[in-house]
Design an enzyme around this catalytic site. Structure first.
Site, PDB file in Angstrom:
ATOM      1  N   LYS A 176       0.829  -1.211   0.000  1.00  0.00           N
ATOM      2  CA  LYS A 176       0.000   0.000   0.000  1.00  0.00           C
ATOM      3  C   LYS A 176       0.860   1.255   0.000  1.00  0.00           C
ATOM      4  O   LYS A 176       0.607   2.203  -0.754  1.00  0.00           O
ATOM      5  CB  LYS A 176      -0.938  -0.011   1.212  1.00  0.00           C
ATOM      6  CG  LYS A 176      -2.033  -1.062   1.140  1.00  0.00           C
ATOM      7  CD  LYS A 176      -2.824  -1.109   2.430  1.00  0.00           C
ATOM      8  CE  LYS A 176      -3.904  -2.168   2.389  1.00  0.00           C
ATOM      9  NZ  LYS A 176      -4.699  -2.225   3.642  1.00  0.00           N
ATOM     10  N   SER A 186      -0.666   0.765   6.038  1.00  0.00           N
ATOM     11  CA  SER A 186      -0.943  -0.074   7.197  1.00  0.00           C
ATOM     12  C   SER A 186      -1.957  -1.143   6.823  1.00  0.00           C
ATOM     13  O   SER A 186      -2.770  -0.940   5.917  1.00  0.00           O
ATOM     14  CB  SER A 186      -1.464   0.771   8.361  1.00  0.00           C
ATOM     15  OG  SER A 186      -1.597  -0.014   9.539  1.00  0.00           O
ATOM     16  N   ASP A 187      -1.878  -2.266   7.511  1.00  0.00           N
ATOM     17  CA  ASP A 187      -2.848  -3.324   7.285  1.00  0.00           C
ATOM     18  C   ASP A 187      -3.002  -4.135   8.565  1.00  0.00           C
ATOM     19  O   ASP A 187      -2.046  -4.271   9.333  1.00  0.00           O
ATOM     20  CB  ASP A 187      -2.409  -4.251   6.146  1.00  0.00           C
ATOM     21  CG  ASP A 187      -3.552  -5.128   5.679  1.00  0.00           C
ATOM     22  OD1 ASP A 187      -4.416  -4.613   4.934  1.00  0.00           O
ATOM     23  OD2 ASP A 187      -3.609  -6.303   6.069  1.00  0.00           O
ATOM     24  N   GLN A 188      -4.200  -4.642   8.767  1.00  0.00           N
ATOM     25  CA  GLN A 188      -4.457  -5.453   9.959  1.00  0.00           C
ATOM     26  C   GLN A 188      -5.116  -6.757   9.550  1.00  0.00           C
ATOM     27  O   GLN A 188      -6.060  -6.768   8.758  1.00  0.00           O
ATOM     28  CB  GLN A 188      -5.362  -4.707  10.939  1.00  0.00           C
ATOM     29  CG  GLN A 188      -5.579  -5.458  12.238  1.00  0.00           C
ATOM     30  CD  GLN A 188      -6.431  -4.651  13.209  1.00  0.00           C
ATOM     31  OE1 GLN A 188      -7.636  -4.561  13.041  1.00  0.00           O
ATOM     32  NE2 GLN A 188      -5.791  -4.065  14.201  1.00  0.00           N
ATOM     33  N   ALA A 210       0.270  -4.218  10.845  1.00  0.00           N
ATOM     34  CA  ALA A 210       1.539  -3.895  10.196  1.00  0.00           C
ATOM     35  C   ALA A 210       1.551  -2.451   9.722  1.00  0.00           C
ATOM     36  O   ALA A 210       0.511  -1.856   9.433  1.00  0.00           O
ATOM     37  CB  ALA A 210       1.771  -4.832   9.021  1.00  0.00           C
TER      38      ALA A 210
END
Length: 197
Positions: free
Chosen positions: A57, A73-75, A110
């Site tokens: 991203k 960011s990613d979850q 992250a």
């Protein structure tokens, strides 16, 4: 990396939760949607998936804005090594919460900060252990009809009514579960040359 206070800051996300969190740091920023396929790769662990997507991203938005410092960011909710993403529908949210009741779920959040022009790229990850209560089907239905958390990994919006689904949270960054670990974000932004506070 030298001082980058002149560089624009972009949050590579359309998430209102991440936007609200980043605003706490008091830095001017804009948001832009990354164009990234979020499907997991075969055999990919939740931790690796979250890190790969956060970096993808940030890189995607940075490619269009090479001077900017970009946050991605990613979850991913991690239930015994299986990734649980955003449910998208009521039926999938019910299935997720039924599987998670009485279980410890690790929310892998992250973070990536990229500046293409400067060749800067760093990642970090906050793992948040969440113990879910042994929820009844009625509790699950009432929660979902009230909160409608279909855009949240694991169907639990902890900053809202979802906190009532939980018995305990264990982590070292209180904002990580909401979707953007601000302690780590501030650390990476300082490494990228921004002055905080």
């Amino acid at each position: 990396m030298p001082s980058s206070t002149h560089r624009p800051l972009i949050l590579g996300s359309t998430s209102p939760y991440r936007r609200e969190l980043l605003a706490r740091l008091g830095l001017p920023f804009t948001t832009e949607a990354p164009r990234v396929d979020e499907a997991p790769q075969p055999g990919e662990s939740p931790r690796k998936l979250a890190l790969r997507l956060a970096l993808a991203k940030a890189r995607d938005v940075a490619a269009r804005h090479p001077r900017a410092i970009v946050i991605g960011s990613d979850q991913v909710a991690d239930l015994d090594g299986e990734p649980l993403g955003k449910p998208g529908t009521h039926e999938r949210a019910v299935a997720q919460l039924r599987r998670m009741r009485g279980q410890t779920v690790i929310f892998q959040t992250a973070l990536a900060v990229v500046c293409a022009e400067a060749g800067f790229e760093q990642t970090d990850l906050a793992a948040v252990e969440v113990l879910f209560r042994d929820l009844s089907d009625d509790e699950i239905e009432r929660y979902l009809h009230t909160e409608q958390p279909y855009d949240c990994a694991g169907s639990a919006k902890s900053e809202g009514l979802g906190i009532a689904l939980l018995d305990a949270i264990h982590n070292d960054d209180p904002t990580a579960l909401v979707g953007l670990p601000l302690i780590r974000t501030a650390r990476l932004l300082r490494a990228a040359g921004l002055t905080l506070p």
